[in-house]
Design a protein around this motif. Structure first.
Motif, PDB file in Angstrom:
ATOM      1  N   LEU A  68      50.671  53.125  38.744  1.00  0.00           N
ATOM      2  CA  LEU A  68      50.060  53.855  39.855  1.00  0.00           C
ATOM      3  C   LEU A  68      49.629  55.254  39.438  1.00  0.00           C
ATOM      4  O   LEU A  68      48.569  55.732  39.844  1.00  0.00           O
ATOM      5  N   THR A  69      50.425  55.901  38.612  1.00  0.00           N
ATOM      6  CA  THR A  69      50.090  57.250  38.136  1.00  0.00           C
ATOM      7  C   THR A  69      48.749  57.255  37.411  1.00  0.00           C
ATOM      8  O   THR A  69      47.958  58.188  37.562  1.00  0.00           O
ATOM      9  N   TYR A  70      48.484  56.207  36.637  1.00  0.00           N
ATOM     10  CA  TYR A  70      47.263  56.166  35.839  1.00  0.00           C
ATOM     11  C   TYR A  70      46.148  55.335  36.473  1.00  0.00           C
ATOM     12  O   TYR A  70      45.232  54.883  35.789  1.00  0.00           O
ATOM     13  N   GLY A  71      46.234  55.151  37.787  1.00  0.00           N
ATOM     14  CA  GLY A  71      45.110  54.600  38.528  1.00  0.00           C
ATOM     15  C   GLY A  71      45.031  53.104  38.671  1.00  0.00           C
ATOM     16  O   GLY A  71      44.017  52.581  39.132  1.00  0.00           O
ATOM     17  N   TYR A  72      46.068  52.376  38.300  1.00  0.00           N
ATOM     18  CA  TYR A  72      46.065  50.926  38.468  1.00  0.00           C
ATOM     19  C   TYR A  72      46.655  50.576  39.828  1.00  0.00           C
ATOM     20  O   TYR A  72      47.630  51.191  40.263  1.00  0.00           O
ATOM     21  N   GLN A  73      46.066  49.597  40.487  1.00  0.00           N
ATOM     22  CA  GLN A  73      46.493  49.216  41.827  1.00  0.00           C
ATOM     23  C   GLN A  73      47.760  48.362  41.836  1.00  0.00           C
ATOM     24  O   GLN A  73      48.524  48.397  42.785  1.00  0.00           O
ATOM     25  N   THR A  74      47.939  47.591  40.754  1.00  0.00           N
ATOM     26  CA  THR A  74      49.099  46.704  40.681  1.00  0.00           C
ATOM     27  C   THR A  74      49.710  46.759  39.283  1.00  0.00           C
ATOM     28  O   THR A  74      49.032  47.106  38.308  1.00  0.00           O
ATOM     29  N   ALA A  75      50.968  46.369  39.203  1.00  0.00           N
ATOM     30  CA  ALA A  75      51.632  46.293  37.903  1.00  0.00           C
ATOM     31  C   ALA A  75      50.982  45.208  37.050  1.00  0.00           C
ATOM     32  O   ALA A  75      50.909  45.332  35.826  1.00  0.00           O
ATOM     33  N   GLU A  76      50.484  44.149  37.693  1.00  0.00           N
ATOM     34  CA  GLU A  76      49.877  43.049  36.970  1.00  0.00           C
ATOM     35  C   GLU A  76      48.584  43.489  36.269  1.00  0.00           C
ATOM     36  O   GLU A  76      48.367  43.173  35.095  1.00  0.00           O
ATOM     37  N   SER A  77      47.731  44.214  36.992  1.00  0.00           N
ATOM     38  CA  SER A  77      46.475  44.661  36.369  1.00  0.00           C
ATOM     39  C   SER A  77      46.762  45.663  35.253  1.00  0.00           C
ATOM     40  O   SER A  77      46.109  45.650  34.207  1.00  0.00           O
ATOM     41  N   PHE A  78      47.758  46.508  35.465  1.00  0.00           N
ATOM     42  CA  PHE A  78      48.160  47.459  34.440  1.00  0.00           C
ATOM     43  C   PHE A  78      48.700  46.722  33.212  1.00  0.00           C
ATOM     44  O   PHE A  78      48.315  47.023  32.081  1.00  0.00           O
ATOM     45  N   SER A  79      49.567  45.743  33.427  1.00  0.00           N
ATOM     46  CA  SER A  79      50.159  44.992  32.316  1.00  0.00           C
ATOM     47  C   SER A  79      49.098  44.272  31.498  1.00  0.00           C
ATOM     48  O   SER A  79      49.165  44.243  30.265  1.00  0.00           O
ATOM     49  N   LYS A  80      48.116  43.703  32.173  1.00  0.00           N
ATOM     50  CA  LYS A  80      47.038  42.997  31.471  1.00  0.00           C
ATOM     51  C   LYS A  80      46.240  43.966  30.602  1.00  0.00           C
ATOM     52  O   LYS A  80      45.994  43.698  29.422  1.00  0.00           O
ATOM     53  N   ALA A  81      45.845  45.100  31.160  1.00  0.00           N
ATOM     54  CA  ALA A  81      45.082  46.102  30.399  1.00  0.00           C
ATOM     55  C   ALA A  81      45.936  46.674  29.266  1.00  0.00           C
ATOM     56  O   ALA A  81      45.458  46.858  28.147  1.00  0.00           O
ATOM     57  N   PHE A  82      47.201  46.927  29.549  1.00  0.00           N
ATOM     58  CA  PHE A  82      48.122  47.491  28.563  1.00  0.00           C
ATOM     59  C   PHE A  82      48.263  46.552  27.375  1.00  0.00           C
ATOM     60  O   PHE A  82      48.166  46.961  26.228  1.00  0.00           O
ATOM     61  N   LYS A  83      48.477  45.270  27.662  1.00  0.00           N
ATOM     62  CA  LYS A  83      48.661  44.294  26.583  1.00  0.00           C
ATOM     63  C   LYS A  83      47.383  44.137  25.764  1.00  0.00           C
ATOM     64  O   LYS A  83      47.438  44.020  24.536  1.00  0.00           O
ATOM     65  N   GLN A  84      46.239  44.150  26.439  1.00  0.00           N
ATOM     66  CA  GLN A  84      44.964  44.054  25.723  1.00  0.00           C
ATOM     67  C   GLN A  84      44.795  45.222  24.761  1.00  0.00           C
ATOM     68  O   GLN A  84      44.329  45.045  23.641  1.00  0.00           O
ATOM     69  N   TYR A  85      45.176  46.402  25.190  1.00  0.00           N
ATOM     70  CA  TYR A  85      44.963  47.604  24.383  1.00  0.00           C
ATOM     71  C   TYR A  85      46.050  47.808  23.332  1.00  0.00           C
ATOM     72  O   TYR A  85      45.763  48.133  22.190  1.00  0.00           O
ATOM     73  N   HIS A  86      47.317  47.615  23.721  1.00  0.00           N
ATOM     74  CA  HIS A  86      48.433  47.915  22.826  1.00  0.00           C
ATOM     75  C   HIS A  86      49.014  46.698  22.106  1.00  0.00           C
ATOM     76  O   HIS A  86      49.796  46.850  21.166  1.00  0.00           O
ATOM     77  N   GLY A  87      48.700  45.489  22.578  1.00  0.00           N
ATOM     78  CA  GLY A  87      49.211  44.297  21.921  1.00  0.00           C
ATOM     79  C   GLY A  87      50.627  43.922  22.323  1.00  0.00           C
ATOM     80  O   GLY A  87      51.239  43.043  21.705  1.00  0.00           O
ATOM     81  N   CYS A  88      51.160  44.592  23.326  1.00  0.00           N
ATOM     82  CA  CYS A  88      52.491  44.250  23.850  1.00  0.00           C
ATOM     83  C   CYS A  88      52.505  44.594  25.339  1.00  0.00           C
ATOM     84  O   CYS A  88      51.633  45.306  25.819  1.00  0.00           O
ATOM     85  N   THR A  89      53.482  44.078  26.034  1.00  0.00           N
ATOM     86  CA  THR A  89      53.580  44.371  27.460  1.00  0.00           C
ATOM     87  C   THR A  89      54.197  45.753  27.665  1.00  0.00           C
ATOM     88  O   THR A  89      54.852  46.290  26.759  1.00  0.00           O
TER      89      THR A  89
END
Length: 112
Positions: free
Chosen positions: A77-98
């Protein structure tokens, strides 16, 4: 846009990563059109402003997760994601881990 102005744009973005950033406001501050701002940013930085903002937010989110007791949803939420799921998907795509995997890394491991 002159290179010095690009640094001003980056400084502004960096100072407002946890806020809603709109290109029209940034363009207005730089006294250029939104199209010129985005075109110049891409030409000089090698990536779009949207990509830059997303990458910087995900990098800062990873540091927050790694160095604090913050919950994944709070960081999302701090970084503008509406849900933990959307954040986790973007995070994993970028960093390669959850995000949870990133939280588990000890401070002496290099994740990023």
């Amino acid at each position: 846009m002159e290179p010095i102005k690009l640094q001003e744009v980056i400084d502004y973005i960096e100072g407002h990563l946890t806020e809603k950033l709109t290109f029209d406001v940034i363009a207005s501050m730089m006294a250029v059109s939104e199209a010129d701002l985005q075109r110049s940013f891409k030409m000089i930085a090698g990536l779009t402003m949207s990509e830059y903002i997303r990458y910087r937010r995900l990098t800062m989110a990873a540091l927050d997760l790694k160095n604090s007791d913050s919950k994944v949803l709070d960081v999302a939420l701090t970084y503008g994601y509406q849900t933990a799921e959307s954040f986790s998907k973007a995070f994993k795509q970028y960093h390669g881990c959850t995000p949870m995997e990133a939280k588990k890394y000890q401070s002496n491991h290099q994740l990023f």
